[in-house]
Design a protein around this motif. Structure first.
Motif, PDB file in Angstrom:
ATOM      1  N   HIS A   4       0.838  -1.206   0.000  1.00 31.89           N
ATOM      2  CA  HIS A   4       0.000   0.000   0.000  1.00 31.89           C
ATOM      3  C   HIS A   4       0.873   1.256   0.000  1.00 31.89           C
ATOM      4  CE1 HIS A   4       0.892   0.037   4.331  1.00 31.89           C
ATOM      5  NE2 HIS A   4       0.482   1.288   4.333  1.00 31.89           N
ATOM      6  N   ALA A   5       0.329   2.342  -0.565  1.00 34.92           N
ATOM      7  CA  ALA A   5       1.034   3.618  -0.541  1.00 34.92           C
ATOM      8  C   ALA A   5       1.106   4.081   0.905  1.00 34.92           C
ATOM      9  CB  ALA A   5       0.276   4.638  -1.388  1.00 34.92           C
ATOM     10  N   HIS A   6       2.154   4.791   1.216  1.00 40.04           N
ATOM     11  CA  HIS A   6       2.282   5.317   2.567  1.00 40.04           C
ATOM     12  C   HIS A   6       1.175   6.331   2.814  1.00 40.04           C
ATOM     13  CE1 HIS A   6       6.034   3.372   3.491  1.00 40.04           C
ATOM     14  NE2 HIS A   6       6.565   3.807   2.352  1.00 40.04           N
ATOM     15  N   SER A   7       0.597   6.252   3.985  1.00 35.98           N
ATOM     16  CA  SER A   7      -0.492   7.142   4.366  1.00 35.98           C
ATOM     17  C   SER A   7       0.021   8.125   5.411  1.00 35.98           C
ATOM     18  CB  SER A   7      -1.636   6.306   4.942  1.00 35.98           C
ATOM     19  OG  SER A   7      -2.668   7.136   5.411  1.00 35.98           O
ATOM     20  N   ILE A   8      -0.273   9.405   5.218  1.00 36.27           N
ATOM     21  CA  ILE A   8       0.211  10.435   6.139  1.00 36.27           C
ATOM     22  C   ILE A   8      -0.907  11.414   6.479  1.00 36.27           C
ATOM     23  CG2 ILE A   8       1.058  11.971   4.310  1.00 36.27           C
ATOM     24  CD1 ILE A   8       3.506  12.499   6.236  1.00 36.27           C
ATOM     25  N   LEU A   9      -0.904  11.866   7.714  1.00 36.59           N
ATOM     26  CA  LEU A   9      -1.853  12.866   8.194  1.00 36.59           C
ATOM     27  C   LEU A   9      -1.093  14.160   8.427  1.00 36.59           C
ATOM     28  CD1 LEU A   9      -4.598  13.775   9.428  1.00 36.59           C
ATOM     29  CD2 LEU A   9      -3.792  12.811  11.602  1.00 36.59           C
ATOM     30  N   ILE A  10      -1.609  15.244   7.871  1.00 34.53           N
ATOM     31  CA  ILE A  10      -1.005  16.563   8.052  1.00 34.53           C
ATOM     32  C   ILE A  10      -2.004  17.420   8.816  1.00 34.53           C
ATOM     33  CG2 ILE A  10      -0.080  18.615   6.913  1.00 34.53           C
ATOM     34  CD1 ILE A  10       0.350  16.715   4.419  1.00 34.53           C
ATOM     35  N   VAL A  11      -1.622  17.857  10.012  1.00 33.39           N
ATOM     36  CA  VAL A  11      -2.487  18.729  10.801  1.00 33.39           C
ATOM     37  C   VAL A  11      -1.772  20.067  10.917  1.00 33.39           C
ATOM     38  CG1 VAL A  11      -3.785  19.029  12.929  1.00 33.39           C
ATOM     39  CG2 VAL A  11      -3.339  16.718  12.061  1.00 33.39           C
ATOM     40  N   GLU A  12      -2.249  21.041  10.166  1.00 28.86           N
ATOM     41  CA  GLU A  12      -1.602  22.348  10.050  1.00 28.86           C
ATOM     42  C   GLU A  12      -2.684  23.390   9.826  1.00 28.86           C
ATOM     43  OE1 GLU A  12       0.485  25.393   9.971  1.00 28.86           O
ATOM     44  OE2 GLU A  12       1.836  23.668   9.938  1.00 28.86           O
ATOM     45  N   ASP A  13      -2.661  24.476  10.623  1.00 31.26           N
ATOM     46  CA  ASP A  13      -3.688  25.511  10.471  1.00 31.26           C
ATOM     47  C   ASP A  13      -3.340  26.550   9.411  1.00 31.26           C
ATOM     48  OD1 ASP A  13      -1.693  26.672  12.001  1.00 31.26           O
ATOM     49  OD2 ASP A  13      -3.055  27.601  13.436  1.00 31.26           O
ATOM     50  N   ASP A  14      -2.125  26.555   8.921  1.00 28.52           N
ATOM     51  CA  ASP A  14      -1.728  27.446   7.834  1.00 28.52           C
ATOM     52  C   ASP A  14      -2.132  26.772   6.520  1.00 28.52           C
ATOM     53  OD1 ASP A  14      -0.225  28.575   5.665  1.00 28.52           O
ATOM     54  OD2 ASP A  14       1.200  29.412   7.101  1.00 28.52           O
ATOM     55  N   ASP A  15      -3.177  27.308   5.867  1.00 25.95           N
ATOM     56  CA  ASP A  15      -3.721  26.688   4.659  1.00 25.95           C
ATOM     57  C   ASP A  15      -2.671  26.504   3.568  1.00 25.95           C
ATOM     58  OD1 ASP A  15      -6.238  26.576   5.830  1.00 25.95           O
ATOM     59  OD2 ASP A  15      -6.880  28.478   4.961  1.00 25.95           O
ATOM     60  N   ALA A  16      -1.842  27.523   3.345  1.00 25.20           N
ATOM     61  CA  ALA A  16      -0.843  27.457   2.275  1.00 25.20           C
ATOM     62  C   ALA A  16       0.186  26.365   2.554  1.00 25.20           C
ATOM     63  CB  ALA A  16      -0.163  28.809   2.100  1.00 25.20           C
ATOM     64  N   LEU A  17       0.669  26.291   3.771  1.00 28.58           N
ATOM     65  CA  LEU A  17       1.668  25.275   4.120  1.00 28.58           C
ATOM     66  C   LEU A  17       1.075  23.874   4.053  1.00 28.58           C
ATOM     67  CD1 LEU A  17       4.471  24.440   5.041  1.00 28.58           C
ATOM     68  CD2 LEU A  17       3.789  24.945   7.395  1.00 28.58           C
ATOM     69  N   ARG A  18      -0.153  23.724   4.548  1.00 27.37           N
ATOM     70  CA  ARG A  18      -0.815  22.417   4.506  1.00 27.37           C
ATOM     71  C   ARG A  18      -0.975  21.940   3.057  1.00 27.37           C
ATOM     72  NH1 ARG A  18      -5.008  23.810   6.978  1.00 27.37           N
ATOM     73  NH2 ARG A  18      -6.391  24.006   5.181  1.00 27.37           N
ATOM     74  N   THR A  19      -1.432  22.834   2.179  1.00 29.08           N
ATOM     75  CA  THR A  19      -1.618  22.495   0.771  1.00 29.08           C
ATOM     76  C   THR A  19      -0.287  22.170   0.106  1.00 29.08           C
ATOM     77  OG1 THR A  19      -3.576  23.905   0.674  1.00 29.08           O
ATOM     78  CG2 THR A  19      -2.545  23.333  -1.427  1.00 29.08           C
ATOM     79  N   GLN A  20       0.734  22.948   0.411  1.00 25.54           N
ATOM     80  CA  GLN A  20       2.066  22.722  -0.153  1.00 25.54           C
ATOM     81  C   GLN A  20       2.611  21.356   0.271  1.00 25.54           C
ATOM     82  OE1 GLN A  20       5.041  25.424   1.327  1.00 25.54           O
ATOM     83  NE2 GLN A  20       6.525  24.858  -0.248  1.00 25.54           N
ATOM     84  N   LEU A  21       2.458  21.007   1.541  1.00 27.17           N
ATOM     85  CA  LEU A  21       2.915  19.705   2.031  1.00 27.17           C
ATOM     86  C   LEU A  21       2.139  18.567   1.357  1.00 27.17           C
ATOM     87  CD1 LEU A  21       3.456  20.251   5.868  1.00 27.17           C
ATOM     88  CD2 LEU A  21       5.164  19.503   4.202  1.00 27.17           C
ATOM     89  N   GLN A  22       0.829  18.732   1.231  1.00 22.94           N
ATOM     90  CA  GLN A  22       0.011  17.699   0.580  1.00 22.94           C
ATOM     91  C   GLN A  22       0.477  17.460  -0.850  1.00 22.94           C
ATOM     92  OE1 GLN A  22      -3.941  19.549   1.931  1.00 22.94           O
ATOM     93  NE2 GLN A  22      -4.487  17.438   1.475  1.00 22.94           N
ATOM     94  N   ARG A  23       0.694  18.532  -1.594  1.00 17.24           N
ATOM     95  CA  ARG A  23       1.120  18.392  -2.988  1.00 17.24           C
ATOM     96  C   ARG A  23       2.498  17.731  -3.086  1.00 17.24           C
ATOM     97  NH1 ARG A  23      -0.761  24.323  -4.880  1.00 17.24           N
ATOM     98  NH2 ARG A  23      -2.960  23.839  -5.130  1.00 17.24           N
ATOM     99  N   ALA A  24       3.439  18.214  -2.267  1.00 18.99           N
ATOM    100  CA  ALA A  24       4.802  17.684  -2.329  1.00 18.99           C
ATOM    101  C   ALA A  24       4.853  16.214  -1.927  1.00 18.99           C
ATOM    102  CB  ALA A  24       5.720  18.515  -1.430  1.00 18.99           C
ATOM    103  N   LEU A  25       4.140  15.859  -0.877  1.00 19.58           N
ATOM    104  CA  LEU A  25       4.127  14.457  -0.437  1.00 19.58           C
ATOM    105  C   LEU A  25       3.341  13.584  -1.415  1.00 19.58           C
ATOM    106  CD1 LEU A  25       3.727  15.074   3.378  1.00 19.58           C
ATOM    107  CD2 LEU A  25       5.691  14.001   2.262  1.00 19.58           C
ATOM    108  N   GLY A  26       2.274  14.124  -1.986  1.00 19.05           N
ATOM    109  CA  GLY A  26       1.493  13.394  -2.978  1.00 19.05           C
ATOM    110  C   GLY A  26       2.329  13.037  -4.200  1.00 19.05           C
ATOM    111  N   ARG A  27       3.220  13.953  -4.619  1.00 18.51           N
ATOM    112  CA  ARG A  27       4.113  13.676  -5.748  1.00 18.51           C
ATOM    113  C   ARG A  27       5.118  12.571  -5.412  1.00 18.51           C
ATOM    114  NH1 ARG A  27       3.772  19.434  -6.493  1.00 18.51           N
ATOM    115  NH2 ARG A  27       5.637  19.731  -5.240  1.00 18.51           N
ATOM    116  N   ARG A  28       5.303  12.300  -4.145  1.00 13.27           N
ATOM    117  CA  ARG A  28       6.226  11.233  -3.722  1.00 13.27           C
ATOM    118  C   ARG A  28       5.459   9.986  -3.270  1.00 13.27           C
ATOM    119  NH1 ARG A  28       8.638  15.855  -3.518  1.00 13.27           N
ATOM    120  NH2 ARG A  28      10.877  16.043  -3.796  1.00 13.27           N
ATOM    121  N   ASP A  29       4.245   9.845  -3.791  1.00 14.65           N
ATOM    122  CA  ASP A  29       3.410   8.658  -3.571  1.00 14.65           C
ATOM    123  C   ASP A  29       2.930   8.473  -2.132  1.00 14.65           C
ATOM    124  OD1 ASP A  29       3.467   7.960  -6.276  1.00 14.65           O
ATOM    125  OD2 ASP A  29       5.398   6.942  -6.018  1.00 14.65           O
ATOM    126  N   TRP A  30       2.780   9.543  -1.389  1.00 11.86           N
ATOM    127  CA  TRP A  30       2.147   9.462  -0.080  1.00 11.86           C
ATOM    128  C   TRP A  30       0.664   9.735  -0.280  1.00 11.86           C
ATOM    129  CZ3 TRP A  30       4.262   8.664   4.845  1.00 11.86           C
ATOM    130  CH2 TRP A  30       5.653   8.577   4.895  1.00 11.86           C
TER     131      TRP A  30
END
Length: 192
Positions: A4-30
């Motif tokens: 299975h792909a690695h699953s990660i939870l990001i809990v961040e109240d800064d919308d821009a940082l949360r979105t940036q982390l999601q995109r970057a980790l998503g590109r690395r198959d998380w």
């Protein structure tokens, strides 16, 4: 290696940082799950089937991200928890580790730093906290955080211990030091 792909939870109240982390980790198959608050995270946890890692912001508005470590690890004991904060301190790093966090990083942290912190690293590979002498404001902030942690985030109990009114403590918490204050502390420490 699991299938299975690695699953990660990001809990961040800064919308821009949360979105940036999601995109970057998503590109690395998380496979990314995200929440912007303690309540949103607690509502999301029961719906998750697996969780390999979690990135928890220390300061989530008026809430403390450290309160999420226990519920995340209770549901997913093998989850690697990373506490990410804009204003690192030794007491909050110790509190995070005591609660079961795998690692602790200060912002800004690169994606490589985050992935390394979530990996199987040795203490020599873990980024060290700056050794610059802290400002008086920072020392006060760290003491308040330590007392709050001792009282499991209960503001009324912490205020009694600190010998101040609850509203005074709430006002001081709203004036939390920023990352620029932290940088100022580092620069003044290097100048001396």
């Amino acid at each position: 290696m699991s299938t299975h792909a690695h699953s990660i939870l990001i809990v961040e109240d800064d919308d821009a940082l949360r979105t940036q982390l999601q995109r970057a980790l998503g590109r690395r198959d998380w496979h990314c799950h995200a929440a912007d608050s303690v309540d949103a995270c607690l509502a999301l946890l029961p719906a998750l089937a697996t969780l390999d890692a979690a990135i928890l912001d220390l300061n989530l508005g008026h809430d403390n991200g450290l309160t999420l470590i226990t519920p995340v690890l209770a549901r997913f004991p093998a989850c690697r928890v990373l506490v990410l904060t804009g204003y690192g301190s030794i007491p909050s790093a110790v509190a995070a580790t005591r609660r079961g966090a795998h690692n602790y990083l200060t912002k800004p942290a690169s994606l490589a730093d985050i992935l390394a912190a979530l990996g199987d690293n040795t203490p020599e590979q873990t980024p060290l906290l700056p050794d610059a002498p802290p400002s008086l404001e920072r020392l006060e902030w760290e003491h308040i955080q330590r007392v709050l942690d001792d009282h499991d985030g209960n503001i009324s109990a912490a205020a009694r211990t600190l010998g101040i009114h609850r509203r005074t403590l709430q006002r001081r918490l709203k004036k939390r030091p920023s990352a620029s204050d932290y940088a100022r502390d580092r620069q003044s420490g290097q100048a001396h």
